[in-house]
Scaffold this motif. Structure first.
Motif, PDB file in Angstrom:
ATOM      1  N   PRO A  69      60.933  33.239 115.051  1.00  0.00           N
ATOM      2  CA  PRO A  69      61.657  32.089 115.614  1.00  0.00           C
ATOM      3  C   PRO A  69      60.740  30.925 115.996  1.00  0.00           C
ATOM      4  O   PRO A  69      61.176  29.774 115.988  1.00  0.00           O
ATOM      5  N   GLU A  70      59.477  31.209 116.298  1.00  0.00           N
ATOM      6  CA  GLU A  70      58.551  30.118 116.636  1.00  0.00           C
ATOM      7  C   GLU A  70      58.343  29.206 115.434  1.00  0.00           C
ATOM      8  O   GLU A  70      58.306  27.984 115.573  1.00  0.00           O
ATOM      9  N   VAL A  71      58.218  29.816 114.265  1.00  0.00           N
ATOM     10  CA  VAL A  71      58.034  29.030 113.041  1.00  0.00           C
ATOM     11  C   VAL A  71      59.293  28.224 112.748  1.00  0.00           C
ATOM     12  O   VAL A  71      59.220  27.068 112.329  1.00  0.00           O
ATOM     13  N   MET A  72      60.456  28.816 112.993  1.00  0.00           N
ATOM     14  CA  MET A  72      61.710  28.093 112.801  1.00  0.00           C
ATOM     15  C   MET A  72      61.736  26.840 113.676  1.00  0.00           C
ATOM     16  O   MET A  72      62.064  25.753 113.204  1.00  0.00           O
ATOM     17  N   TRP A  73      61.369  26.985 114.942  1.00  0.00           N
ATOM     18  CA  TRP A  73      61.379  25.839 115.855  1.00  0.00           C
ATOM     19  C   TRP A  73      60.365  24.777 115.421  1.00  0.00           C
ATOM     20  O   TRP A  73      60.645  23.579 115.479  1.00  0.00           O
ATOM     21  N   ILE A  74      59.195  25.203 114.990  1.00  0.00           N
ATOM     22  CA  ILE A  74      58.180  24.244 114.536  1.00  0.00           C
ATOM     23  C   ILE A  74      58.691  23.470 113.328  1.00  0.00           C
ATOM     24  O   ILE A  74      58.554  22.241 113.265  1.00  0.00           O
ATOM     25  N   LEU A  75      59.301  24.160 112.370  1.00  0.00           N
ATOM     26  CA  LEU A  75      59.826  23.479 111.178  1.00  0.00           C
ATOM     27  C   LEU A  75      60.935  22.494 111.532  1.00  0.00           C
ATOM     28  O   LEU A  75      60.968  21.370 111.011  1.00  0.00           O
ATOM     29  N   ILE A  76      61.837  22.890 112.416  1.00  0.00           N
ATOM     30  CA  ILE A  76      62.944  22.003 112.786  1.00  0.00           C
ATOM     31  C   ILE A  76      62.430  20.787 113.558  1.00  0.00           C
ATOM     32  O   ILE A  76      62.849  19.647 113.307  1.00  0.00           O
ATOM     33  N   ILE A  77      61.500  21.009 114.487  1.00  0.00           N
ATOM     34  CA  ILE A  77      60.959  19.887 115.260  1.00  0.00           C
ATOM     35  C   ILE A  77      60.191  18.932 114.355  1.00  0.00           C
ATOM     36  O   ILE A  77      60.328  17.706 114.476  1.00  0.00           O
ATOM     37  N   LEU A  78      59.383  19.471 113.432  1.00  0.00           N
ATOM     38  CA  LEU A  78      58.678  18.606 112.485  1.00  0.00           C
ATOM     39  C   LEU A  78      59.652  17.822 111.600  1.00  0.00           C
ATOM     40  O   LEU A  78      59.409  16.653 111.284  1.00  0.00           O
ATOM     41  N   LEU A  79      60.735  18.450 111.226  1.00  0.00           N
ATOM     42  CA  LEU A  79      61.744  17.750 110.419  1.00  0.00           C
ATOM     43  C   LEU A  79      62.349  16.593 111.197  1.00  0.00           C
ATOM     44  O   LEU A  79      62.479  15.484 110.674  1.00  0.00           O
ATOM     45  N   TRP A  80      62.704  16.825 112.454  1.00  0.00           N
ATOM     46  CA  TRP A  80      63.302  15.749 113.242  1.00  0.00           C
ATOM     47  C   TRP A  80      62.297  14.633 113.541  1.00  0.00           C
ATOM     48  O   TRP A  80      62.658  13.458 113.565  1.00  0.00           O
ATOM     49  N   LEU A  81      61.027  14.985 113.732  1.00  0.00           N
ATOM     50  CA  LEU A  81      60.008  13.945 113.887  1.00  0.00           C
ATOM     51  C   LEU A  81      59.838  13.161 112.585  1.00  0.00           C
ATOM     52  O   LEU A  81      59.617  11.951 112.602  1.00  0.00           O
ATOM     53  N   SER A  82      59.954  13.851 111.459  1.00  0.00           N
ATOM     54  CA  SER A  82      59.884  13.172 110.162  1.00  0.00           C
ATOM     55  C   SER A  82      61.067  12.240 109.958  1.00  0.00           C
ATOM     56  O   SER A  82      60.918  11.140 109.410  1.00  0.00           O
ATOM     57  N   TYR A  83      62.251  12.675 110.388  1.00  0.00           N
ATOM     58  CA  TYR A  83      63.418  11.776 110.341  1.00  0.00           C
ATOM     59  C   TYR A  83      63.142  10.506 111.135  1.00  0.00           C
ATOM     60  O   TYR A  83      63.424   9.407 110.665  1.00  0.00           O
ATOM     61  N   ALA A  84      62.593  10.660 112.327  1.00  0.00           N
ATOM     62  CA  ALA A  84      62.306   9.490 113.165  1.00  0.00           C
ATOM     63  C   ALA A  84      61.310   8.562 112.467  1.00  0.00           C
ATOM     64  O   ALA A  84      61.486   7.340 112.481  1.00  0.00           O
ATOM     65  N   ALA A  85      60.286   9.128 111.840  1.00  0.00           N
ATOM     66  CA  ALA A  85      59.290   8.300 111.155  1.00  0.00           C
ATOM     67  C   ALA A  85      59.891   7.584 109.954  1.00  0.00           C
ATOM     68  O   ALA A  85      59.618   6.399 109.741  1.00  0.00           O
ATOM     69  N   VAL A  86      60.707   8.257 109.179  1.00  0.00           N
ATOM     70  CA  VAL A  86      61.289   7.633 107.987  1.00  0.00           C
ATOM     71  C   VAL A  86      62.321   6.579 108.388  1.00  0.00           C
ATOM     72  O   VAL A  86      62.400   5.515 107.778  1.00  0.00           O
ATOM     73  N   PHE A  87      63.110   6.873 109.419  1.00  0.00           N
ATOM     74  CA  PHE A  87      64.069   5.859 109.888  1.00  0.00           C
ATOM     75  C   PHE A  87      63.334   4.626 110.415  1.00  0.00           C
ATOM     76  O   PHE A  87      63.766   3.497 110.206  1.00  0.00           O
ATOM     77  N   ALA A  88      62.207   4.829 111.096  1.00  0.00           N
ATOM     78  CA  ALA A  88      61.416   3.699 111.582  1.00  0.00           C
ATOM     79  C   ALA A  88      60.841   2.908 110.410  1.00  0.00           C
ATOM     80  O   ALA A  88      60.804   1.675 110.442  1.00  0.00           O
ATOM     81  N   MET A  89      60.369   3.616 109.374  1.00  0.00           N
ATOM     82  CA  MET A  89      59.841   2.936 108.194  1.00  0.00           C
ATOM     83  C   MET A  89      60.948   2.123 107.498  1.00  0.00           C
ATOM     84  O   MET A  89      60.722   0.998 107.070  1.00  0.00           O
ATOM     85  N   ALA A  90      62.137   2.690 107.434  1.00  0.00           N
ATOM     86  CA  ALA A  90      63.243   1.983 106.779  1.00  0.00           C
ATOM     87  C   ALA A  90      63.722   0.793 107.598  1.00  0.00           C
ATOM     88  O   ALA A  90      64.231  -0.171 107.047  1.00  0.00           O
ATOM     89  N   ALA A  91      63.529   0.842 108.905  1.00  0.00           N
ATOM     90  CA  ALA A  91      63.991  -0.250 109.769  1.00  0.00           C
ATOM     91  C   ALA A  91      63.017  -1.421 109.791  1.00  0.00           C
ATOM     92  O   ALA A  91      63.365  -2.502 110.258  1.00  0.00           O
ATOM     93  N   MET A  92      61.812  -1.225 109.290  1.00  0.00           N
ATOM     94  CA  MET A  92      60.804  -2.293 109.333  1.00  0.00           C
ATOM     95  C   MET A  92      61.092  -3.358 108.316  1.00  0.00           C
ATOM     96  O   MET A  92      61.662  -3.260 107.336  1.00  0.00           O
TER      97      MET A  92
END
Length: 92
Positions: A69-92
């Motif tokens: 489950p620790e790996v699951m949480w790391i993957l999900i958190i990294l995915l959501w941080l990646s969403y934030a980065a891509v949305f920020a890139m698209a908003a620029m």
């Protein structure tokens, strides 16, 4: 612990995985609004390949949800941080 108890996945984990894929519904809209000068070639490639990354991340998180489950949480958190980065890139 029996096999059926070990394989049981709580509903909240299933919901978390589903919610992690919902932002991908925005992807076609974001690519349609690209007028050609917003994204350079590297950014456009990232925008095209990102849904594959998201699908693979959720698939791997689903695969290890009960045993690691620790790996699951790391993957999900990294995915959501990646969403934030891509949305920020698209908003620029």
């Amino acid at each position: 612990m029996t096999m059926s108890e070990k394989e049981h996945t709580p509903r909240w984990k299933k919901l978390l995985m589903l919610l992690s894929l919902l932002p991908l519904l925005w992807w076609p809209v974001s690519l349609l609004h690209d007028t050609g000068y917003i994204f350079n070639k590297t950014e456009r490639l990232l925008m095209i390949l990102f849904p594959f990354y998201a699908l693979i991340s959720v698939a791997l998180a689903w695969y290890c949800r009960n045993e690691r489950p620790e790996v699951m949480w790391i993957l999900i958190i990294l995915l959501w941080l990646s969403y934030a980065a891509v949305f920020a890139m698209a908003a620029m």
